[in-house]
Design an enzyme around this catalytic site. Sequence first.
Site, PDB file in Angstrom:
ATOM      1  CD  GLU A 106     134.146 121.628  56.643  1.00 36.34           C
ATOM      2  OE1 GLU A 106     134.160 121.689  57.889  1.00 36.34           O
ATOM      3  OE2 GLU A 106     133.114 121.778  55.969  1.00 36.34           O
ATOM      4  CG  ASP A 107     134.149 120.689  61.725  1.00 37.27           C
ATOM      5  OD1 ASP A 107     133.882 120.679  60.501  1.00 37.27           O
ATOM      6  OD2 ASP A 107     133.289 120.898  62.590  1.00 37.27           O
ATOM      7  CG  ASP A 110     128.083 113.619  58.480  1.00 36.08           C
ATOM      8  OD1 ASP A 110     128.059 112.454  58.082  1.00 36.08           O
ATOM      9  OD2 ASP A 110     127.284 114.043  59.327  1.00 36.08           O
ATOM     10  CG  PHE A 159     126.754 113.872  66.672  1.00 35.96           C
ATOM     11  CD1 PHE A 159     126.581 114.601  65.499  1.00 35.96           C
ATOM     12  CD2 PHE A 159     126.951 114.562  67.853  1.00 35.96           C
ATOM     13  CE1 PHE A 159     126.610 115.988  65.512  1.00 35.96           C
ATOM     14  CE2 PHE A 159     126.979 115.949  67.876  1.00 35.96           C
ATOM     15  CZ  PHE A 159     126.807 116.661  66.706  1.00 35.96           C
ATOM     16  NE  ARG A 172     130.696 125.683  68.202  1.00 35.10           N
ATOM     17  CZ  ARG A 172     130.341 125.128  67.049  1.00 35.10           C
ATOM     18  NH1 ARG A 172     131.152 124.279  66.457  1.00 35.10           N
ATOM     19  NH2 ARG A 172     129.188 125.395  66.493  1.00 35.10           N
TER      20      ARG A 172
HETATM   21  P1  XMP Z   1     128.432 117.636  55.741  1.00 30.03           P
HETATM   22  O1  XMP Z   1     127.354 116.614  55.970  1.00 30.03           O
HETATM   23  O2  XMP Z   1     127.923 118.789  54.953  1.00 30.03           O
HETATM   24  O3  XMP Z   1     128.744 118.137  57.189  1.00 30.03           O
HETATM   25  O4  XMP Z   1     129.680 117.007  55.160  1.00 30.03           O
HETATM   26  C1  XMP Z   1     129.762 118.974  57.461  1.00 30.03           C
HETATM   27  C2  XMP Z   1     129.472 119.781  58.694  1.00 30.03           C
HETATM   28  O5  XMP Z   1     128.508 119.140  59.542  1.00 30.03           O
HETATM   29  C3  XMP Z   1     128.884 119.191  60.884  1.00 30.03           C
HETATM   30  N1  XMP Z   1     129.020 117.801  61.424  1.00 30.03           N
HETATM   31  C4  XMP Z   1     129.218 117.469  62.693  1.00 30.03           C
HETATM   32  N2  XMP Z   1     129.356 118.242  63.784  1.00 30.03           N
HETATM   33  N3  XMP Z   1     129.644 116.293  65.095  1.00 30.03           N
HETATM   34  C5  XMP Z   1     129.574 117.642  64.982  1.00 30.03           C
HETATM   35  O6  XMP Z   1     129.719 118.317  65.973  1.00 30.03           O
HETATM   36  C6  XMP Z   1     129.511 115.438  64.056  1.00 30.03           C
HETATM   37  O7  XMP Z   1     129.591 114.217  64.209  1.00 30.03           O
HETATM   38  C7  XMP Z   1     129.289 116.069  62.779  1.00 30.03           C
HETATM   39  N4  XMP Z   1     129.115 115.581  61.535  1.00 30.03           N
HETATM   40  C8  XMP Z   1     128.968 116.675  60.745  1.00 30.03           C
HETATM   41  C9  XMP Z   1     130.186 119.956  60.920  1.00 30.03           C
HETATM   42  O8  XMP Z   1     129.928 121.286  61.299  1.00 30.03           O
HETATM   43  C10 XMP Z   1     130.722 119.930  59.508  1.00 30.03           C
HETATM   44  O9  XMP Z   1     131.424 121.085  59.149  1.00 30.03           O
HETATM   45 MG    MG Z   2     128.778 122.050  63.633  1.00 27.10          MG
END
Ligand code: XMP
Ligand code: MG
Length: 181
Positions: A106-107, A110, A159, A172
Amino acid sequence: MSNEKLSIQVKDKEFIPYLSEETILARVKNIAVQLSEDFKDKNPVFIAVLNGSFMFAADLMKQLHINSEITFVKLASYIGTQSSGKVLTLLGLDTNVKDRHVIIIEDIIDTGFTLKKFLPVIKANEPKSISICSLLIKPESLQVDIKADYIGFEIPNRFVVGYGLDYDGYGRNLKSIYQLK
Ligand code: XMP
Ligand code: MG
């Protein structure tokens, strides 16, 4: 030079430098060394979650020196800079992971909703093990009980863009990670 001067614009928002390319790549290498040790002779299957993890996944794979496969799924939960809470599967799992060691790439974690929804999908395929490897995690933002096994950086609840992460599809391509000003 002050960070002020290095701030960048992505669409309508301003971002300041947060994690440099060198810092990120050094940490990615560390994680790869750890994974190479932990999964030596285990022939794991990496599942990278698109779109955000493409750059992390590529750099991580280049630093691995063990037998492994990689496949991709595409999940989406974000609209602009807010998690929608709903997770859509835009491209599902097409690889048989039964009795395999699975490592999810995962990137960023959150709220954790994305993985919370995705983990049962993987489990239903009866892998031998599931590990989670996320470049970033926002501990203050986590809303579900998810534990990542490999984490690049714990970051505050702000963010970020760059290194695969986007703001509304943009940013990206940035080599380092920037934080919303
Ligand atoms: P959750 O909330 O499901 O989120 O854990 C996971 C996905 O949400 C995106 N995400 C972000 N993308 N900057 C971004 O560009 C951020 O600060 C951010 N926070 C969450 C991301 O795609 C991740 O896989
Ligand atoms: Mg995203």
